[in-house]
Enzyme design. Structure first.
Site, short mmCIF file in Angstrom:
data_model
loop_
_atom_site.label_atom_id
_atom_site.label_comp_id
_atom_site.label_asym_id
_atom_site.label_seq_id
_atom_site.Cartn_x
_atom_site.Cartn_y
_atom_site.Cartn_z
N LYS A 35 -4.79 9.55 -2.00
CA LYS A 35 -4.26 8.35 -2.64
C LYS A 35 -3.67 7.43 -1.58
O LYS A 35 -3.40 7.88 -0.46
CB LYS A 35 -3.19 8.76 -3.66
CG LYS A 35 -2.05 9.56 -3.06
CD LYS A 35 -1.32 10.35 -4.12
CE LYS A 35 -0.10 11.03 -3.53
NZ LYS A 35 0.47 12.04 -4.43
N ARG A 133 7.75 13.60 -15.16
CA ARG A 133 6.93 12.42 -14.85
C ARG A 133 5.80 12.32 -15.87
O ARG A 133 5.93 11.61 -16.85
CB ARG A 133 6.42 12.52 -13.41
CG ARG A 133 5.86 11.24 -12.87
CD ARG A 133 5.72 11.24 -11.37
NE ARG A 133 4.69 12.16 -10.87
CZ ARG A 133 4.39 12.30 -9.57
NH1 ARG A 133 5.03 11.57 -8.66
NH2 ARG A 133 3.46 13.14 -9.18
N HIS A 162 3.41 19.91 -11.54
CA HIS A 162 3.88 19.34 -10.28
C HIS A 162 5.34 19.73 -10.09
O HIS A 162 6.12 19.74 -11.04
CB HIS A 162 3.73 17.81 -10.32
CG HIS A 162 3.84 17.16 -8.96
ND1 HIS A 162 3.19 17.64 -7.84
CD2 HIS A 162 4.53 16.07 -8.54
CE1 HIS A 162 3.48 16.86 -6.80
NE2 HIS A 162 4.28 15.90 -7.20
N ARG A 221 -2.57 21.42 -3.35
CA ARG A 221 -2.77 19.97 -3.19
C ARG A 221 -1.85 19.40 -2.11
O ARG A 221 -1.07 18.49 -2.38
CB ARG A 221 -2.46 19.24 -4.50
CG ARG A 221 -3.07 19.80 -5.76
CD ARG A 221 -2.76 18.91 -6.96
NE ARG A 221 -1.33 18.76 -7.22
CZ ARG A 221 -0.64 19.45 -8.12
NH1 ARG A 221 -1.24 20.34 -8.88
NH2 ARG A 221 0.66 19.24 -8.27
N TYR A 265 15.15 -13.25 17.64
CA TYR A 265 15.92 -13.91 16.57
C TYR A 265 17.32 -13.31 16.46
O TYR A 265 17.48 -12.09 16.57
CB TYR A 265 15.23 -13.72 15.22
CG TYR A 265 13.92 -14.42 15.08
CD1 TYR A 265 13.82 -15.80 15.22
CD2 TYR A 265 12.78 -13.69 14.78
CE1 TYR A 265 12.59 -16.45 15.07
CE2 TYR A 265 11.55 -14.32 14.62
CZ TYR A 265 11.46 -15.69 14.76
OH TYR A 265 10.26 -16.32 14.61
N CYS A 312 10.04 -8.87 15.23
CA CYS A 312 9.54 -10.07 14.55
C CYS A 312 8.37 -9.69 13.65
O CYS A 312 7.97 -8.53 13.59
CB CYS A 312 9.09 -11.11 15.57
SG CYS A 312 10.32 -11.49 16.83
N ASP A 314 5.19 -10.32 14.01
CA ASP A 314 3.98 -9.93 14.73
C ASP A 314 4.23 -9.39 16.13
O ASP A 314 3.29 -9.01 16.81
CB ASP A 314 3.04 -11.13 14.85
CG ASP A 314 2.94 -11.91 13.56
OD1 ASP A 314 2.53 -11.31 12.56
OD2 ASP A 314 3.32 -13.09 13.54
C1 LIG Z 1 0.88 13.12 -3.95
C2 LIG Z 1 0.76 14.36 -4.71
C3 LIG Z 1 0.61 15.59 -4.07
C4 LIG Z 1 0.73 15.73 -2.56
O1 LIG Z 1 2.09 15.78 -2.19
P1 LIG Z 1 2.56 16.08 -0.69
O2 LIG Z 1 4.03 16.07 -0.77
O3 LIG Z 1 2.02 14.95 0.14
O4 LIG Z 1 1.99 17.38 -0.31
C5 LIG Z 1 0.36 16.70 -4.84
N1 LIG Z 1 0.29 16.62 -6.18
C6 LIG Z 1 0.47 15.46 -6.84
C7 LIG Z 1 0.39 15.42 -8.34
C8 LIG Z 1 0.73 14.29 -6.14
O5 LIG Z 1 0.92 13.16 -6.80
#
Ligand SMILES: *Cc1c(COP(=O)(O)O)cnc(C)c1O
Length: 372
Positions: A35, A133, A162, A221, A265, A312, A314
């Site tokens: 992502k 979530r 999660h 994941r 600046y 700055c 750039d």
């Molecule tokens: C982004 C995400 C992950 C990965 O998380 P990390 O902390 O980068 O390992 C795993 N599961 C879900 C649902 C996520 O949104």
């Protein structure tokens, strides 16, 4: 190509994936979160390198991200981690994405959309065991599984949850994660006992890969770890990884400043004595946060030099000291895997944020250069 570039070390990415595979074992698949353009590294190239290194699933946040991968010819399963809106259902089917399903209503709509296109869609059930979530409540997961299993155009291919504090060593957080996993186990067991195949079971992000082997199940994941940052710095020996991204630039100008003269600046920095100042063509619009002004050291050859004055849009300036053999066009490392210099994690720590925000923040105008 401009001097400011993000080198993406795909060789390091592959080594990081191997280290994770070793940690979770042969029988656990890897889902690679790509992502946000692979946390800023470039989704398509990272996906291809990941698949070559043995990743079996990819994960994105938006349908557009998934569609981009499909149009680049990627055929691996792509999990959609965030929930879409009804207008996007047809695109999920058209791009053969694998969405998470958290409620019956959405599942029905998706099944209808798929049926109309004459397709079947594989889905993963999302169970909220304490992240707060997305996901159904654990006690509602069996009913959701039954309903989805009965829908004509959907197939349950997985079940996931999660974890909210998987990267924390606090005893209360360790206990919270255990509680999440207990609820997840119960929910999955109930689905199995009802004679429904729950598919691939997965829960672990990077923190869990390091701290909670129990959460590995059939698939993990991890994002952060793959990109080379440690979710639990004090446990870095468990899965050794190195940063994949190296943000580099070149000195484009060197001048002498006299004692008492100022830089940039707001005149926030005054030369305490005569000194050489180098200008770099990188600024906050490239992803070098302005709040890092005066709080960062860049690596040139094998030495560190401080940024001075405000960053700055750039450009920014570096103090080379009263004398220096460094020359114009010299390579400068802002952050990267070289242990002599800063990593994106060091930058994040200086700013009180997390490395995800630093690598994702490297702007699109910074070309990505892939090192195989
Ligand atoms: C982004 C995400 C992950 C990965 O998380 P990390 O902390 O980068 O390992 C795993 N599961 C879900 C649902 C996520 O949104």
């Amino acid at each position: 190509m401009r001097a400011t570039r993000a080198l993406v070390h795909l060789d390091i990415l592959k080594a990081n994936i191997s280290a994770i595979k070793k940690r979770v074992g042969e029988n656990t698949r890897l889902c690679l979160p790509i992502k946000a353009d692979a946390y800023g590294h470039g989704a398509v190239r990272v996906a291809v390198a990941g698949i070559r290194a043995g990743v079996s699933y990819l994960a994105v946040a938006s349908i557009q991200e998934g569609a981009e991968l499909r149009s680049s010819g990627i055929v691996a399963p792509i999990l959609l981690l965030s929930l879409p809106i009804p207008e996007e259902l047809n695109d999920i089917v058209a791009s053969s994405l694998t969405p998470l399903v958290a409620d019956i209503d959405f599942a029905r709509q998706l099944s209808q959309a798929a049926g109309k296109q004459g397709e079947r869609v594989g889905v993963h059930l999302k169970i909220d065991t304490g992240m707060g979530r997305i996901g159904c409540r654990p006690e509602a997961s069996l009913e959701l599984a039954r309903s989805v299993a009965a829908l004509p155009a959907l197939t349950i291919e997985g079940c996931s949850t999660h974890l909210a504090v998987a990267d924390s060593l606090e005893p209360s957080d360790l206990a919270y994660t255990e509680g999440q996993l207990d609820r997840f186990d119960e929910a999955v067991a109930a689905i199995r006992e009802a004679g429904i195949d729950p598919g691939i079971i997965h829960a672990a992000n990077s923190g869990a890969v390091v701290l909670h082997p129990r959460a590995s199940y059939d698939m993990v994941r991890p994002g952060l770890l793959v990109y080379g940052y440690q979710p639990v710095p004090s446990r870095s020996q468990l899965v050794q990884t190195r940063p994949v991204m190296e943000l580099e630039t070149k000195i484009v100008f060197i001048k002498k400043l006299r004692e008492g003269e100022t830089v940039s600046y707001g005149r926030s920095w005054t030369a305490p004595s005569d000194t050489l100042i180098a200008t770099l063509p990188i600024g906050y619009a490239d992803g070098l946060p302005r709040s890092l002004s005066g709080r960062h050291q860049v690596l040139i050859r094998d030495r560190l030099y401080p940024l001075v004055g405000r960053i700055c849009m750039d450009q920014c300036m570096v103090n080379l000291g009263p004398q220096s053999e460094l020359e114009r066009w010299e390579r400068v490392v802002i952050f990267g895997p070289d242990p002599r210099g800063a990593s994106a994690d060091d930058v994040a720590q200086a700013l009180g944020t997390i490395p995800y925000e630093i690598s994702c923040g490297v702007n699109r105008r910074v070309p990505r250069v892939y090192i195989e």
